[in-house]
Design an enzyme around this catalytic site. Structure first.
Site, PDB file in Angstrom:
ATOM      1  N   TYR A 265     -11.958   7.468 -12.804  1.00  0.00           N
ATOM      2  CA  TYR A 265     -12.177   6.195 -12.106  1.00  0.00           C
ATOM      3  C   TYR A 265     -12.874   5.194 -13.020  1.00  0.00           C
ATOM      4  O   TYR A 265     -12.393   4.083 -13.240  1.00  0.00           O
ATOM      5  CB  TYR A 265     -13.013   6.472 -10.859  1.00  0.00           C
TER       6      TYR A 265
ATOM      7  N   ASP B  63       0.842  -1.202   0.000  1.00  0.00           N
ATOM      8  CA  ASP B  63       0.000   0.000   0.000  1.00  0.00           C
ATOM      9  C   ASP B  63       0.880   1.257   0.000  1.00  0.00           C
ATOM     10  O   ASP B  63       1.972   1.251   0.570  1.00  0.00           O
ATOM     11  CB  ASP B  63      -0.899   0.018   1.248  1.00  0.00           C
TER      12      ASP B  63
HETATM   13  P1  NAD Z   1      -9.826   2.348  -0.027  1.00  0.00           P
HETATM   14  O1  NAD Z   1      -9.571   3.713  -0.575  1.00  0.00           O
HETATM   15  O2  NAD Z   1     -10.139   2.217   1.414  1.00  0.00           O
HETATM   16  O3  NAD Z   1      -8.620   1.386  -0.354  1.00  0.00           O
HETATM   17  C1  NAD Z   1      -7.768   1.541  -1.458  1.00  0.00           C
HETATM   18  C2  NAD Z   1      -6.343   1.276  -0.984  1.00  0.00           C
HETATM   19  O4  NAD Z   1      -5.446   1.393  -2.106  1.00  0.00           O
HETATM   20  C3  NAD Z   1      -5.876   2.307   0.051  1.00  0.00           C
HETATM   21  O5  NAD Z   1      -5.266   1.646   1.122  1.00  0.00           O
HETATM   22  C4  NAD Z   1      -4.882   3.168  -0.714  1.00  0.00           C
HETATM   23  O6  NAD Z   1      -3.900   3.740   0.123  1.00  0.00           O
HETATM   24  C5  NAD Z   1      -4.324   2.169  -1.700  1.00  0.00           C
HETATM   25  N1  NAD Z   1      -3.758   2.776  -2.921  1.00  0.00           N
HETATM   26  C6  NAD Z   1      -4.330   3.732  -3.698  1.00  0.00           C
HETATM   27  N2  NAD Z   1      -3.524   4.018  -4.738  1.00  0.00           N
HETATM   28  C7  NAD Z   1      -2.432   3.223  -4.622  1.00  0.00           C
HETATM   29  C8  NAD Z   1      -1.255   3.045  -5.378  1.00  0.00           C
HETATM   30  N3  NAD Z   1      -1.014   3.774  -6.491  1.00  0.00           N
HETATM   31  N4  NAD Z   1      -0.329   2.133  -4.959  1.00  0.00           N
HETATM   32  C9  NAD Z   1      -0.540   1.407  -3.826  1.00  0.00           C
HETATM   33  N5  NAD Z   1      -1.632   1.542  -3.060  1.00  0.00           N
HETATM   34  C10 NAD Z   1      -2.572   2.429  -3.455  1.00  0.00           C
HETATM   35  O7  NAD Z   1     -11.010   1.748  -0.918  1.00  0.00           O
HETATM   36  P2  NAD Z   1     -11.811   0.388  -0.777  1.00  0.00           P
HETATM   37  O8  NAD Z   1     -13.229   0.740  -0.595  1.00  0.00           O
HETATM   38  O9  NAD Z   1     -11.154  -0.524   0.183  1.00  0.00           O
HETATM   39  O10 NAD Z   1     -11.670  -0.176  -2.256  1.00  0.00           O
HETATM   40  C11 NAD Z   1     -10.722  -1.191  -2.579  1.00  0.00           C
HETATM   41  C12 NAD Z   1     -10.858  -1.538  -4.057  1.00  0.00           C
HETATM   42  O11 NAD Z   1     -12.175  -2.019  -4.329  1.00  0.00           O
HETATM   43  C13 NAD Z   1     -10.624  -0.352  -4.991  1.00  0.00           C
HETATM   44  O12 NAD Z   1      -9.909  -0.802  -6.119  1.00  0.00           O
HETATM   45  C14 NAD Z   1     -12.012   0.058  -5.388  1.00  0.00           C
HETATM   46  O13 NAD Z   1     -12.027   0.642  -6.660  1.00  0.00           O
HETATM   47  C15 NAD Z   1     -12.756  -1.273  -5.371  1.00  0.00           C
HETATM   48  N6  NAD Z   1     -14.178  -1.048  -5.134  1.00  0.00           N
HETATM   49  C16 NAD Z   1     -14.644  -0.680  -3.902  1.00  0.00           C
HETATM   50  C17 NAD Z   1     -15.999  -0.449  -3.705  1.00  0.00           C
HETATM   51  C18 NAD Z   1     -16.572  -0.041  -2.384  1.00  0.00           C
HETATM   52  O14 NAD Z   1     -17.780   0.178  -2.296  1.00  0.00           O
HETATM   53  N7  NAD Z   1     -15.820   0.045  -1.316  1.00  0.00           N
HETATM   54  C19 NAD Z   1     -16.886  -0.585  -4.786  1.00  0.00           C
HETATM   55  C20 NAD Z   1     -16.372  -0.940  -6.023  1.00  0.00           C
HETATM   56  C21 NAD Z   1     -15.022  -1.192  -6.190  1.00  0.00           C
END
Ligand code: NAD
Ligand code: UDP
Length: 316
Positions: A144, A32
């Site tokens: 996105y 991360d």
């Molecule tokens: P979140 O923002 O809590 O987690 C994303 C993580 O990725 C964070 O820890 C962030 O620090 C890390 N990150 C971001 N850019 C990075 C990079 N360039 N290199 C390394 N780490 C990086 O979001 P989440 O809700 O846990 O979502 C996780 C994944 O699931 C994402 O890819 C998101 O698109 C997908 N998603 C989530 C949801 C939802 O409702 N939570 C819905 C659809 C898709």
């Protein structure tokens, strides 16, 4: 025991996935850059000899021998992914290329955390995987939406061209403990506002809908998807089809917190989807014995408890 890399592992969903895969007896490498994630989300795992934390940004290559990769790195909330849209595109596209390159090199299976946002502001309901979507390629959400769509194309083409074992899940709105307190998503916003006695900020008339799934059900589906036979790679919708309007959600949270907060209407952000509901027939058929189990009210109660504890610790 498998060695598993989770990018975005210190984020909301990623931290629950780390926990669960360790519990199942695997070795977990959590990668991360802490853009929206936090060490606090995984600090309780630091003493586990099968857990490793790596600070790295996936827009740069990373080399490690692993059996499986879950690619979650990417800010998920509209507020955060729009803060630096070019970075969001780079994470989705260059990051996916780096992780797919790694999977190809070491022969790892790789799962992409895609999203319901690939359907944009949909004009059919509920949304099946066969629907191509209705995305504004120039709007504020496009970094996105189009980033995730390009990542899906990269995954499919690494499979076609290089035989990489891929899996794509399209996640619908997931909520639960450890959602970033500042990320502006509706569930965390409303609960924190209610607990602090602040106005509940409903955007638009509140009649837009979402289908909310508790994080444990999402994690279970992701793991089951990784375990499906190689011939099945998705994309597959994962979500809870129980649809709820934003105003209903606001009222439920006010009631469950016993708050005196009032509803305050604010302008609807540009391109905010009017309705979202997953067709999960494919998931029910392909993900062995998976079905969403946590009802909205029960999940919201657990999430309220989490934010209450942050409040007591002075962390909000
Ligand atoms: P979140 O923002 O809590 O987690 C994303 C993580 O990725 C964070 O820890 C962030 O620090 C890390 N990150 C971001 N850019 C990075 C990079 N360039 N290199 C390394 N780490 C990086 O979001 P989440 O809700 O846990 O979502 C996780 C994944 O699931 C994402 O890819 C998101 O698109 C997908 N998603 C989530 C949801 C939802 O409702 N939570 C819905 C659809 C898709
Ligand atoms: N929303 C709201 N008030 C808030 C935050 C969000 O009314 O304080 C609305 C937002 O306009 C959208 C829905 O809640 O219609 C879900 O927003 P979120 O950012 O959680 O996720 P997404 O729009 O990506 O589904």
């Amino acid at each position: 025991m498998k060695r598993i890399l989770i990018t975005g592992g210190a984020g909301f969903i990623g931290s629950h996935l780390c926990e669960r895969l360790l519990k199942d007896g695997n070795e977990v490498i959590c990668l991360d850059n802490f853009y929206t994630g936090n060490k606090r989300n995984v600090i309780h795992l630091f003493g586990n000899p099968y857990f490793e934390m790596v600070r790295h940004d996936i827009i740069w290559p990373y080399f490690i021998e692993v059996d499986e990769i879950y690619n979650l790195a990417c800010p998920a909330s509209p507020v955060h992914y729009q803060q630096n849209p070019i970075k969001t595109i780079k994470t989705n596209v260059v990051g996916a290329i780096n992780m797919l390159g790694l999977a190809k090199r070491v022969g790892a299976k790789i799962l992409q955390a895609s999203t319901s946002e690939v359907y944009g502001n949909p004009d059919i309901h509920p949304q099946p995987e066969s629907y191509w979507g209705h995305v504004n390629p120039l709007g504020p959400r496009s970094c996105y939406d189009e980033g995730k769509r390009c990542a899906e194309s990269l995954f499919i083409n690494y499979r076609k061209q290089n035989d990489v074992k891929i899996k794509i899940v399209r996640i619908f709105n997931t909520y639960g403990p450890r959602m970033n307190i500042n990320d502006g998503r509706v569930v965390s916003n409303f609960i924190i506002q209610a607990l602090k006695g602040e106005n509940i900020t409903v955007f638009g008339n509140g009649l837009q809908t979402r289908s909310f799934q508790y994080v444990d059900d999402t994690v279970e589906a992701m793991i089951k998807m990784m375990q499906t036979p190689d011939e099945f790679f998705g994309p597959v919708n994962i979500g809870n089809p129980c649809e709820c309007s934003i105003i209903e959600l606001a009222k439920m949270i006010v009631e469950l917190t016993g708050s005196a907060s009032k509803i305050e209407y604010r302008p609807l952000p540009e391109d905010d989807p009017g309705q979202r509901n997953p067709d999960i027939q494919l998931a029910l058929q392909m993900l062995k014995e998976w079905t969403p189990t946590v009802k909205l009210e029960a999940g919201i109660k657990r999430t309220i408890e989490y934010y209450e504890s942050l409040l007591t610790q002075g962390l909000i």
